[in-house]
Design an enzyme around this catalytic site. Structure first.
Site, PDB file in Angstrom:
ATOM      1  N   GLU A   1      -7.181  -7.173  -1.028  1.00 52.11           N
ATOM      2  CA  GLU A   1      -7.725  -7.102   0.333  1.00 52.11           C
ATOM      3  C   GLU A   1      -9.181  -6.706   0.262  1.00 52.11           C
ATOM      4  O   GLU A   1      -9.512  -5.539   0.123  1.00 52.11           O
ATOM      5  CB  GLU A   1      -6.980  -6.063   1.187  1.00 52.11           C
ATOM      6  CG  GLU A   1      -5.660  -6.536   1.695  1.00 52.11           C
ATOM      7  CD  GLU A   1      -5.087  -5.610   2.768  1.00 52.11           C
ATOM      8  OE1 GLU A   1      -5.847  -4.786   3.326  1.00 52.11           O
ATOM      9  OE2 GLU A   1      -3.891  -5.726   3.028  1.00 52.11           O
TER      10      GLU A   1
ATOM     11  N   GLU B   1       0.820  -1.222   0.000  1.00 54.98           N
ATOM     12  CA  GLU B   1       0.000   0.000   0.000  1.00 54.98           C
ATOM     13  C   GLU B   1       0.849   1.265   0.000  1.00 54.98           C
ATOM     14  O   GLU B   1       0.469   2.268   0.595  1.00 54.98           O
ATOM     15  CB  GLU B   1      -0.962   0.017   1.200  1.00 54.98           C
ATOM     16  CG  GLU B   1      -2.043  -1.029   1.129  1.00 54.98           C
ATOM     17  CD  GLU B   1      -3.166  -0.811   2.133  1.00 54.98           C
ATOM     18  OE1 GLU B   1      -2.934  -0.176   3.166  1.00 54.98           O
ATOM     19  OE2 GLU B   1      -4.274  -1.286   1.869  1.00 54.98           O
TER      20      GLU B   1
END
Ligand SMILES: *[C@@H]1O[C@H](CO)[C@@H](O)[C@H](O)[C@H]1NC(C)=O
Ligand SMILES: *[C@@H]1O[C@H](CO)[C@@H](O)[C@H](O)[C@H]1NC(C)=O
Ligand SMILES: *[C@@H]1O[C@H](CO)[C@@H](O)[C@H](O)[C@H]1NC(C)=O
Ligand SMILES: *[C@@H]1O[C@H](CO)[C@@H](O)[C@H](O)[C@H]1NC(C)=O
Ligand SMILES: CC(=O)N[C@H]1CO[C@H](CO)[C@@H](O)[C@@H]1O
Length: 831
Positions: free
Chosen positions: A256, A188
Site C-alpha cells: 500500500e 495489517e
C-alpha cells in the site's frame, strides 16, 4: 478524527510441487514463486507495479475503461480487497451481482492482460463500513473478532473458503491460467496484534496455516506483519517503504503506497503531489524493492451505506492517479506513467543485478545496478530543502531536493521525480451544454414528509406494534439494527402525575450518547438535534422540554454515518444511545429512564414504503410547493440525462444531510452543509519533505462534499427520477445536474524536449498562453526573452485537435533575438 488506514497483507508461499499435484495445470498456467529478491513468474524474477481499484466503488460499465487506463499508465497488476459484508449482507445470503461481481472484475483484469492481487482479508479496513465485517457476526454466541476464537475463525474460514472456491472454479488463479499471482489473508494485523496478547499470535499463525490448506497455487501475503510465519510474505504499507526490510528470504514488497488520502465529512481535500509520490516509488526501487501497489490507483465512490469511518465521505477520490469519475488526474497519472515505463525497461537489471550503494552525506546517495555487463544508476537526494551537486563517475550532477534521478545508461538523466513534464489538467463541473442557457436546471420538485415515530400510549401498554421490538435496557445500535439502516428509533414514555416530585412545566432532557447524530422528540415535537463535529463520537445532549400530566413520550433517533473500520477491537466500539437518559427538573430532582422499557424501530418509514423506488405506486400523494429548511422531508424530481459521455454529478449545494437515489440506485449519503473549517489550507503545495494526510490541503471553508457521482449506467436514455431524503432541512431548488469536463491543460518543456497536450477526447478550442523563451519554468509568464511567434506556432499545431505535440526548439519557433541559457516552452490551452 484520527483513523489511519493501515491495512496489511500476508503471503503464504506454497510449494508448487504440491500444487501441481492438486491442480490440473492448464497449458497457460503460470508458476508463481519468489526468492529474496523478487516474485518469480515461470522462474523469472519480475517487477510488479500494481494499483488498487475496489470493484464496488465503481460500476461494471466503468471497469474496462478504468483497467485500460491503469494499463496505459504503466501498471502490470490490479489489486483489490474482497468485501465480506457486501457479499454476505445477511447470514448465508450472498450477493455477487452488479458491482459486486468479483469474478467479472477479475476477468476484465485478465482480458487486459494484467495480473491481479486478491486481498481477501476478510478484514479489509479500507475506510469501508465496519472494515468489511458483517454486523450479524455479533449475533453468533461467544464471538470475538480477529483473535483465537472458534466462532470467529469458523465464520472467517467459511467466507474465505467460499471466495477461494469461486475463484478456483473460474480458473482465475495463475496456477490455473488466471491473472491472480498473489492472495492475502488478514490485513495489517501486525499493527494491532499486541492488543490481543498470546491469542493474537496464535490467531495469526492459524490464519497462515488455514490459508495454506486452501491450495491456491500462488503465494500468500500478510501486510504489516513482521512476525508472520516463514510461509507468508510480509509486506509494507505506508507513504514511504524504502527503509522496509522484509523477513529473511522474502522480497521487498510494498502493498500500500498511499497515493493520496481519504476525506471525512467536514474535512478538507487532501493532495499528495506527483513529485513526492514519484520520489517514494523511485526510491523504493532504488533500494531494492520489486513489487509496489498504489493505494488507491482509482478510489471511486462509496455508494449506499458502504463508507466506514465513521464520517468517511461518499467520495473516495483519494487524489488517486484516476479521479473519482475515472478521468486522468494529471499530472500525477502521466508523471508516474513515465516512471513506470522506465522502471519496467530496467526490469532484468533491477531484479538480477548486483546493487552498489554509495552515501555522499547530506541525504545524498547513488545506487548502481549491474548485470551481465549492463548498468543502470539512481541518484537519490532525500534532503527536504536543498538540491545537491555531486561528482558521480567523473561527471557533475545536480539533483533537486527530495528527488531521485534515473540514469538508464549511468550517464544521462532521463527522469527526475521532481521535474514534471506532464500536462496539468483542470477539470470543472458545469451544466451540460443543452442546459447552460438557463441559469437553473429548472427541476420541478414534489415532496412529502417522513413519519416521526412516537408512542401514543405508555410504553408499558404499548404493542405489539408492527416492526417494533422491546427491551428493558438501552441497546447498542449495531446490535439492535444489524446495520440494515443508518436510523434507529429509541422510544419510551414517562407517566407524570401531580404528586411526582419532578412535576413542573419544564424539564431538561439529558441524553448521553455514543452517537454520531441524534434527533430528539418530546411528545412528538422536535426539541433538538446534535451531531459530532470534532471526531469524538460521543456527547451529552441537553435541551429543555415541556412536560404534561399523564403520559409523555420520548423518541430518540440515532443516526450512524458509517461504522468504525480500524483499530484494535474496533468492532466493539459503542454505537447509539447507551445512556444514561434522564429527565432533570429545575430543582435537580431527576428521573432516570435508562432502565425503562424501550421500544425500538429500525429505519425510515419512507424506505419501508419504498419511496426511493421508481415503479412503486404510492397510496399517499407527493405534494407540490416544496417547503425549505424543514427536517425529515422526502423530495422527488425528474431530470434529463445530459448528452455525451462526460461523467455526471449532482450538485447538491443547498441541501443539509441525507441520502439520494437516482432511478432507485443509492448514490450514497450527502452532507453538503458540512463545511470544512477555515484553517490549514495552502495555496502553494511544497512537494518537498515527508507527506502526511494533513499536508497540502485545499477546500478550506467550503462544503466538504458538494458534488455526488451518478455513474452513467444508473441513468436512462431520457428521463430519470431523483429521490432525496433530507434529514436536517435544506433547499432543493439550488440542485443541478452537471457534467465533469476538462477545462484546460497546461504544460512546460525545456528546450530540446517536446511538449505534449491532450484534452482527453475533447478538441482544443483556444490557446490561452504560449511562450518559448525564458519565463520562469513551471509558471505561465513571459520572460524578457520571448519568441514573438510562440502563439501562432502553437495555435497552428493544436487548435481543432484532440492532442498535439510541439518541439521546444528554435527550429520550431525561429531563432530568438536574445540569448538565454535555459529556454523553455510554456503553453495553456482551453478544451
Ligand atoms: C441479525 O442477524 C442475525 C443473522 O442473520 C440474526 O440471527 C439476528 O436475529 C439479527 N438481529 C436482529 C436484532 O435483527
Ligand atoms: C459454510 O457454512 C454453511 C452452513 O451455514 C455450510 O453449509 C458450508 O459447508 C460451510 N462452508 C464451509 C467451507 O465450511
Ligand atoms: C548477457 O549479455 C549477452 C551479450 O549482450 C547476451 O547475449 C546474453 O543473452 C546476456 N545474458 C543474459 C542472461 O541476459
Ligand atoms: C531572460 O533573458 C534576458 C536576456 O538574456 C535576461 O535579461 C533576463 O534576465 C532573463 N530573464 C529570466 C527570467 O531569466
Ligand atoms: C504504516 C507504515 O508502513 N509506515 C512506514 C512508512 O514508511 C516509513 C519509512 O519507510 C516507515 O518508517 C513506516 O513504518
Amino acid at each position: 478524527m484520527n483513523t489511519t488506514t493501515m491495512c496489511s497483507l500476508k503471503f503464504i508461499a506454497l510449494a508448487l510441487i504440491l500444487c501441481a499435484a492438486t491442480f490440473n495445470l492448464s497449458a497457460d498456467a503460470a508458476d508463481v514463486s519468489y526468492d529474496a529478491r523478487a516474485l518469480k513468474i515461470d522462474g523469472q524474477r519480475r517487477i510488479i507495479i500494481s494499483g488498487s481499484i475496489h470493484y464496488p466503488r465503481s460500476t461494471p460499465e466503468m471497469w474496462p475503461s478504468l483497467i485500460k487506463k491503469a494499463k496505459e499508465g504503466g501498471l502490470n497488476a490490479i489489486e483489490t480487497y474482497v468485501f465480506w459484508n457486501a457479499h454476505e449482507p445477511l447470514y448465508r445470503q450472498y450477493d455477487f451481482s452488479g458491482n459486486l461481481d468479483l469474478l467479472r472484475f477479475l476477468k476484465v483484469i485478465q482480458d487486459e492482460g494484467l495480473y491481479a492481487i486478491l486481498r481477501i482479508g476478510p478484514y479489509v479496513c479500507a475506510e469501508w463500513n465496519y472494515g468489511g465485517f458483517p454486523v450479524w457476526l455479533n449475533s453468533i454466541p461467544d464471538m470475538t473478532f480477529r483473535t483465537e476464537n472458534d466462532a470467529f475463525m469458523y465464520q472467517m474460514k467459511n467466507f474465505t473458503t467460499l471466495i477461494v472456491d469461486k475463484v478456483k472454479e473460474a480458473n482465475l488463479f495463475a496456477s490455473e491460467g488466471g491473472p491472480i499471482i498473489l492472495a492475502q489473508i488478514e490485513n495489517e494485523y501486525g499493527n494491532v496484534i499486541g492488543s490481543y496478547g498470546n491469542d493474537g499470535k496464535s490467531y495469526m499463525n492459524w490464519c497462515a496455516n488455514f490459508a495454506e490448506t486452501l491450495d491456491i497455487g500462488v503465494p500468500w501475503i500478510m501486510c504489516q506483519e513482521s512476525d508472520a510465519p516463514p510461509s507468508m510474505i510480509n509486506t509494507c504499507n505506508g507513504w514511504y517503504c524504502d527503509q522496509f526490510s522484509p523477513n529473511s528470504n522474502i522480497p521487498k514488497m510494498w502493498t500500500e503506497n498511499w497515493s493520496g488520502w481519504y476525506k471525512n465529512w467536514g474535512g478538507k481535500d487532501p493532495h499528495r503531489t506527483a513529485e513526492d509520490l514519484a520520489f517514494a516509488v523511485a526510491r523504493f526501487f532504488q533500494y531494492g524493492g520489486t513489487l509496489q501497489n498504489y493505494y488507491m490507483y482509482h478510489g471511486g465512490t462509496n455508494f449506499g451505506r458502504t463508507a466506514g469511518g465513521p464520517y468517511i465521505t461518499t467520495s473516495y477520490d483519494y487524489d488517486a492517479p484516476l479521479d473519482e469519475y475515472g478521468n486522468l488526474n494529471q499530472p500525477k497519472w502521466g508523471h508516474l506513467k513515465k516512471l513506470h515505463s522506465l522502471i519496467m525497461s530496467m526490469e532484468k537489471i533491477l531484479t538480477y543485478g548486483k546493487a552498489t550503494n554509495k552515501d555522499y552525506g547530506g541525504m545524498m546517495s547513488s545506487t548502481v545496478f549491474e548485470y551481465n555487463g549492463t548498468r543502470v544508476c539512481f541518484l537519490g537526494n532525500a534532503n527536504n530543502r536543498d538540491a545537491k551537486t555531486i561528482n558521480f563517475e567523473g561527471k557533475s550532477y545536480t539533483t533537486p531536493a527530495w528527488s531521485v534521478s534515473i540514469l538508464p545508461d549511468c550517464v544521462n538523466v532521463v527522469y527526475n521525480t521532481a521535474e514534471v513534464n506532464t500536462q496539468k489538467s483542470v477539470m470543472v463541473k458545469k451544466l451540460p451544454l443543452e442546459a447552460a442557457p438557463k441559469r437553473h436546471y429548472d427541476l420541478e420538485w414534489l415532496w412529502r414528509s417522513e413519519h416521526i415515530e412516537h408512542l401514543k400510549t405508555s410504553v408499558e401498554n404499548s404493542g405489539p406494534l408492527k416492526g417494533v421490538t422491546y427491551a428493558n435496557q438501552l441497546l447498542d445500535q449495531k446490535l439492535a439494527a444489524n446495520d440494515t439502516s443508518d436510523y434507529l428509533w429509541y422510544m419510551t414514555s414517562v407517566d407524570i402525575n401531580e404528586d411526582d416530585p419532578i412535576w413542573g412545566e419544564e424539564v431538561t432532557v439529558s441524553v448521553q450518547c455514543d452517537c454520531q447524530i441524534l434527533h430528539v422528540f418530546f411528545n412528538g415535537k422536535h426539541i433538538g438535534s446534535k451531531w459530532v463535529t470534532n471526531g469524538q463520537y460521543n456527547f451529552l445532549f441537553e435541551r429543555n422540554a415541556k412536560l404534561k400530566l399523564g403520559t409523555n413520550s420520548l423518541s430518540l433517533l440515532s443516526v450512524t454515518v458509517g461504522l468504525q473500520n480500524y483499530g484494535a477491537h474496533f468492532d466493539k466500539a459503542n454505537n447509539g444511545i447507551l445512556g444514561p437518559v434522564k429527565l432533570v427538573a429545575p430543582n435537580s430532582l431527576e428521573k432516570d429512564l435508562t432502565s425503562n422499557k424501550w421500544a425500538y424501530k429500525v429505519g425510515l418509514n419512507g424506505l419501508e414504503r419504498r419511496l426511493q423506488e421508481v415503479d412503486i405506486k404510492h397510496k399517499r400523494k407527493w405534494h407540490p410547493n416544496v417547503p425549505f429548511d424543514r427536517m425529515f422531508v422526502w423530495y422527488k424530481t425528474t431530470f434529463k440525462t445530459p448528452k455525451g459521455e462526460d461523467p455526471v454529478v449532482l450538485d447538491l449545494w443547498g441541501l443539509g444531510k441525507g441520502t439520494a437515489w437516482v432511478n432507485g440506485h443509492d448514490i450514497g449519503r450527502y452532507w453538503p452543509s458540512f463545511v470544512a473549517d477555515d484553517n490549514g489550507c495552502v495555496s502553494f503545495c511544497d512537494y518537498r519533505g515527508a507527506y502526511t494526510g494533513s499536508k497540502c490541503l485545499t477546500n478550506c471553508g467550503k462544503s466538504s462534499q458538494r458534488w455526488y457521482h451518478v455513474p452513467r449506467s444508473f441513468l436512462n436514455d431520457e428521463d430519470n427520477t431523483l429521490v432525496l431524503f433530507e434529514e436536517f432541512g435544506g433547499n432543493p431548488t439550488f440542485i443541478s445536474v452537471q457534467t465533469v469536463t476538462m477545462k484546460s491543460a497546461s504544460a512546460h518543456a525545456y528546450e530540446g524536449n517536446s511538449l505534449e497536450l491532450s484534452c482527453q477526447g475533447r478538441v482544443i478550442s483556444k490557446v490561452n498562453f504560449a511562450s518559448f523563451g525564458n519565463g520562469t519554468y513551471g509558471s505561465l509568464h513571459k520572460g524578457s526573452c520571448h519568441s514573438p511567434n510562440s502563439l501562432s506556432v502553437v495555435k497552428q499545431a493544436c487548435i481543432g485537435k484532440e492532442s498535439c505535440s510541439i518541439d521546444a526548439s528554435e527550429q520550431t519557433f525561429g531563432p530568438s533575438s536574445c540569448d538565454a541559457p535555459m529556454k523553455s516552452l510554456a503553453v495553456e490551452v482551453q478544451c
